[in-house]
Design a protein around this motif. Structure first.
Motif, PDB file in Angstrom:
ATOM      1  N   VAL A   1      48.185 -62.016  61.748  1.00  0.00           N
ATOM      2  CA  VAL A   1      49.046 -62.651  60.743  1.00  0.00           C
ATOM      3  C   VAL A   1      48.354 -63.874  60.152  1.00  0.00           C
ATOM      4  N   ALA A   2      47.789 -64.719  61.024  1.00  0.00           N
ATOM      5  CA  ALA A   2      47.110 -65.925  60.556  1.00  0.00           C
ATOM      6  C   ALA A   2      45.924 -65.583  59.658  1.00  0.00           C
ATOM      7  N   GLN A   3      45.216 -64.515  59.979  1.00  0.00           N
ATOM      8  CA  GLN A   3      44.066 -64.091  59.171  1.00  0.00           C
ATOM      9  C   GLN A   3      44.500 -63.653  57.781  1.00  0.00           C
ATOM     10  N   ARG A   4      45.658 -63.019  57.695  1.00  0.00           N
ATOM     11  CA  ARG A   4      46.161 -62.562  56.404  1.00  0.00           C
ATOM     12  C   ARG A   4      46.616 -63.720  55.519  1.00  0.00           C
ATOM     13  N   THR A   5      46.948 -64.832  56.117  1.00  0.00           N
ATOM     14  CA  THR A   5      47.485 -65.974  55.374  1.00  0.00           C
ATOM     15  C   THR A   5      46.661 -67.221  55.650  1.00  0.00           C
TER      16      THR A   5
ATOM     17  N   VAL B   1      45.595 -56.825  81.079  1.00  0.00           N
ATOM     18  CA  VAL B   1      45.127 -57.357  79.789  1.00  0.00           C
ATOM     19  C   VAL B   1      44.072 -56.443  79.176  1.00  0.00           C
ATOM     20  N   THR B   2      43.106 -56.032  79.995  1.00  0.00           N
ATOM     21  CA  THR B   2      42.038 -55.163  79.492  1.00  0.00           C
ATOM     22  C   THR B   2      42.586 -53.830  79.009  1.00  0.00           C
ATOM     23  N   GLU B   3      43.462 -53.220  79.802  1.00  0.00           N
ATOM     24  CA  GLU B   3      44.045 -51.935  79.424  1.00  0.00           C
ATOM     25  C   GLU B   3      44.887 -52.061  78.165  1.00  0.00           C
ATOM     26  N   SER B   4      45.630 -53.140  78.037  1.00  0.00           N
ATOM     27  CA  SER B   4      46.479 -53.326  76.860  1.00  0.00           C
ATOM     28  C   SER B   4      45.647 -53.438  75.592  1.00  0.00           C
ATOM     29  N   VAL B   5      44.565 -54.200  75.648  1.00  0.00           N
ATOM     30  CA  VAL B   5      43.701 -54.359  74.477  1.00  0.00           C
ATOM     31  C   VAL B   5      42.980 -53.043  74.158  1.00  0.00           C
ATOM     32  N   THR B   6      42.493 -52.366  75.202  1.00  0.00           N
ATOM     33  CA  THR B   6      41.770 -51.113  74.998  1.00  0.00           C
ATOM     34  C   THR B   6      42.644 -50.052  74.343  1.00  0.00           C
ATOM     35  N   LYS B   7      43.898 -49.976  74.762  1.00  0.00           N
ATOM     36  CA  LYS B   7      44.798 -48.926  74.282  1.00  0.00           C
ATOM     37  C   LYS B   7      45.601 -49.337  73.054  1.00  0.00           C
ATOM     38  N   LEU B   8      45.441 -50.568  72.604  1.00  0.00           N
ATOM     39  CA  LEU B   8      46.219 -51.062  71.473  1.00  0.00           C
ATOM     40  C   LEU B   8      45.832 -50.337  70.194  1.00  0.00           C
ATOM     41  N   ASN B   9      46.826 -49.875  69.463  1.00  0.00           N
ATOM     42  CA  ASN B   9      46.593 -49.208  68.179  1.00  0.00           C
ATOM     43  C   ASN B   9      46.438 -50.279  67.107  1.00  0.00           C
ATOM     44  N   LEU B  10      45.212 -50.500  66.655  1.00  0.00           N
ATOM     45  CA  LEU B  10      44.949 -51.595  65.723  1.00  0.00           C
ATOM     46  C   LEU B  10      45.514 -51.316  64.336  1.00  0.00           C
ATOM     47  N   THR B  11      45.687 -50.041  63.995  1.00  0.00           N
ATOM     48  CA  THR B  11      46.334 -49.715  62.724  1.00  0.00           C
ATOM     49  C   THR B  11      47.783 -50.181  62.743  1.00  0.00           C
ATOM     50  N   ASP B  12      48.447 -49.998  63.879  1.00  0.00           N
ATOM     51  CA  ASP B  12      49.831 -50.458  64.017  1.00  0.00           C
ATOM     52  C   ASP B  12      49.909 -51.984  64.006  1.00  0.00           C
ATOM     53  N   ILE B  13      48.921 -52.638  64.611  1.00  0.00           N
ATOM     54  CA  ILE B  13      48.872 -54.104  64.557  1.00  0.00           C
ATOM     55  C   ILE B  13      48.759 -54.568  63.110  1.00  0.00           C
ATOM     56  N   ASP B  14      47.904 -53.921  62.353  1.00  0.00           N
ATOM     57  CA  ASP B  14      47.712 -54.281  60.946  1.00  0.00           C
ATOM     58  C   ASP B  14      49.007 -54.085  60.160  1.00  0.00           C
ATOM     59  N   THR B  15      49.688 -52.984  60.420  1.00  0.00           N
ATOM     60  CA  THR B  15      50.965 -52.721  59.740  1.00  0.00           C
ATOM     61  C   THR B  15      51.999 -53.777  60.108  1.00  0.00           C
ATOM     62  N   ALA B  16      52.073 -54.101  61.404  1.00  0.00           N
ATOM     63  CA  ALA B  16      53.026 -55.112  61.864  1.00  0.00           C
ATOM     64  C   ALA B  16      52.732 -56.476  61.243  1.00  0.00           C
ATOM     65  N   ALA B  17      51.449 -56.833  61.183  1.00  0.00           N
ATOM     66  CA  ALA B  17      51.061 -58.121  60.589  1.00  0.00           C
ATOM     67  C   ALA B  17      51.454 -58.166  59.115  1.00  0.00           C
ATOM     68  N   GLY B  18      51.263 -57.067  58.412  1.00  0.00           N
ATOM     69  CA  GLY B  18      51.646 -57.007  57.006  1.00  0.00           C
ATOM     70  C   GLY B  18      53.148 -57.190  56.818  1.00  0.00           C
ATOM     71  N   ARG B  19      53.925 -56.561  57.695  1.00  0.00           N
ATOM     72  CA  ARG B  19      55.382 -56.690  57.611  1.00  0.00           C
ATOM     73  C   ARG B  19      55.829 -58.123  57.885  1.00  0.00           C
ATOM     74  N   LEU B  20      55.217 -58.762  58.873  1.00  0.00           N
ATOM     75  CA  LEU B  20      55.609 -60.119  59.225  1.00  0.00           C
ATOM     76  C   LEU B  20      55.263 -61.116  58.124  1.00  0.00           C
ATOM     77  N   THR B  21      54.124 -60.931  57.485  1.00  0.00           N
ATOM     78  CA  THR B  21      53.701 -61.886  56.456  1.00  0.00           C
ATOM     79  C   THR B  21      54.493 -61.732  55.156  1.00  0.00           C
ATOM     80  N   SER B  22      55.066 -60.562  54.936  1.00  0.00           N
ATOM     81  CA  SER B  22      55.812 -60.343  53.690  1.00  0.00           C
ATOM     82  C   SER B  22      57.323 -60.394  53.882  1.00  0.00           C
ATOM     83  N   ALA B  23      57.775 -60.584  55.110  1.00  0.00           N
ATOM     84  CA  ALA B  23      59.216 -60.549  55.393  1.00  0.00           C
ATOM     85  C   ALA B  23      59.934 -61.779  54.852  1.00  0.00           C
ATOM     86  N   ARG B  24      61.182 -61.568  54.430  1.00  0.00           N
ATOM     87  CA  ARG B  24      62.040 -62.690  54.036  1.00  0.00           C
ATOM     88  C   ARG B  24      62.442 -63.487  55.269  1.00  0.00           C
TER      89      ARG B  24
END
Length: 297
Positions: free
Chosen positions: A268-272, A119-142
């Motif tokens: 995603v929840a934060q964006r909406t 868990v610690t390694e996953s959070v540490t190495k997570l690319n937050l820019t990619d998370i932001d992009t993914a969240a944007g795609r999910l919130t705008s998807a049909r």
């Protein structure tokens, strides 16, 4: 204070070395600190002075005897020592597996260490820019299709239920044929979220490829960004488990995937926020009658 290498003595070790030569007052402070360095590192200079019944000046003189610039550096050094001690003990366990001879205490320790590390390694190495992009795609998807098999399928179901509850139009499938059929109907306004620890699950790869061919935006959650699934997806969110052994790797993988998906869900929840609050209120009210206290009737 410059970070210490693993071969350099920490503040606690240096304090023990000079302890016999210290004046009585400073020796009393040192002894109290050495009883629990981690706890001492959380005290202010005034709190430590009160605990030792000495003046703050006596603590400052102890710091100088250690070659430190002041109390802040002492606190940082003690905290660093505590962290290094924890990491050393953790390192002895991480990467080990359980055996038939292990008792329950050892099993619990190994599982806890490996899960916590993943868990610690996953959070540490997570690319937050990619998370932001993914969240944007999910919130705008049909439409959003989520797919995984085995343990990854459990994670897919969990994420779908939570995301659907806050208004994301998403579905998941347990049958590969249904998932392929659904992927074939996706378009460039849709998203396919594929979950696979190894990144080499044929079913997941085929569904992701089908969605990609139809123009959907594809996201993969995997432990190996260079795997077939990781290489095929447009965006990869990488968990971090590594080789932990036959028995515990699958356990750690689920937790690593879950923390990545948790961060994505909250993004995603934060964006909406307005939509999320309204959706949670409405869905909570819909099931409130099934959560009454007392006996079932």
């Amino acid at each position: 204070m410059a970070p210490l290498s693993s071969n350099e003595p920490g503040v606690s070790e240096r304090l023990r070395a000079i302890l016999p030569a210290l004046p009585e007052v400073q020796r009393g402070i040192a002894e109290l600190v050495l009883e629990d360095p981690a706890a001492a590192s959380r005290l202010t200079i005034v709190e430590l002075a009160d605990a030792c019944a000495v003046s703050t000046g006596s603590i400052t003189r102890l710091c100088r005897a250690l070659g430190l610039s002041g109390y802040s550096e002492l606190r940082l050094g003690l905290a660093s020592d505590s962290g290094r001690s924890y990491q050393d003990s953790l390192a002895a366990t991480i990467g080990t597996d359980v055996s038939a001879e292990d008792d329950l205490a050892q099993i619990a320790t190994v599982v806890s260490a490996n899960v916590g590390h993943a868990v610690t390694e996953s959070v540490t190495k997570l690319n937050l820019t990619d998370i932001d992009t993914a969240a944007g795609r999910l919130t705008s998807a049909r439409r959003v299709q989520i797919f995984g098999t085995g343990g990854s399928g459990v994670m897919a179901n969990d994420f779908q239920q939570r995301a659907y509850r806050i208004g994301v139009p998403c579905w998941t499938w347990s049958d590969t044929h249904l998932a392929l059929s659904a992927a074939a109907l996706l378009g460039n306004r849709d998203v396919l979220l594929a979950i696979s620890h190894s990144g080499r699950t044929r079913d997941v790869y085929d569904v992701l490829t089908e969605a990609e061919d139809k123009g959907a935006f594809t996201i993969a959650v995997t432990d190996d960004a260079q795997s077939p699934i990781g290489s095929q997806a447009r965006l990869v969110l990488t968990s971090s488990v590594g080789d932990l052994g036959y028995h515990t790797e699958a356990i750690a993988a689920r937790h690593a995937q879950l923390v990545v998906l948790d961060v994505l869900y909250v993004a995603v929840a934060q964006r909406t926020q307005q939509q999320t609050r309204a959706a949670i209120t409405a869905t909570a009210a819909a099931v409130s009658g099934y959560k009454r206290p007392g006996r079932l009737r």
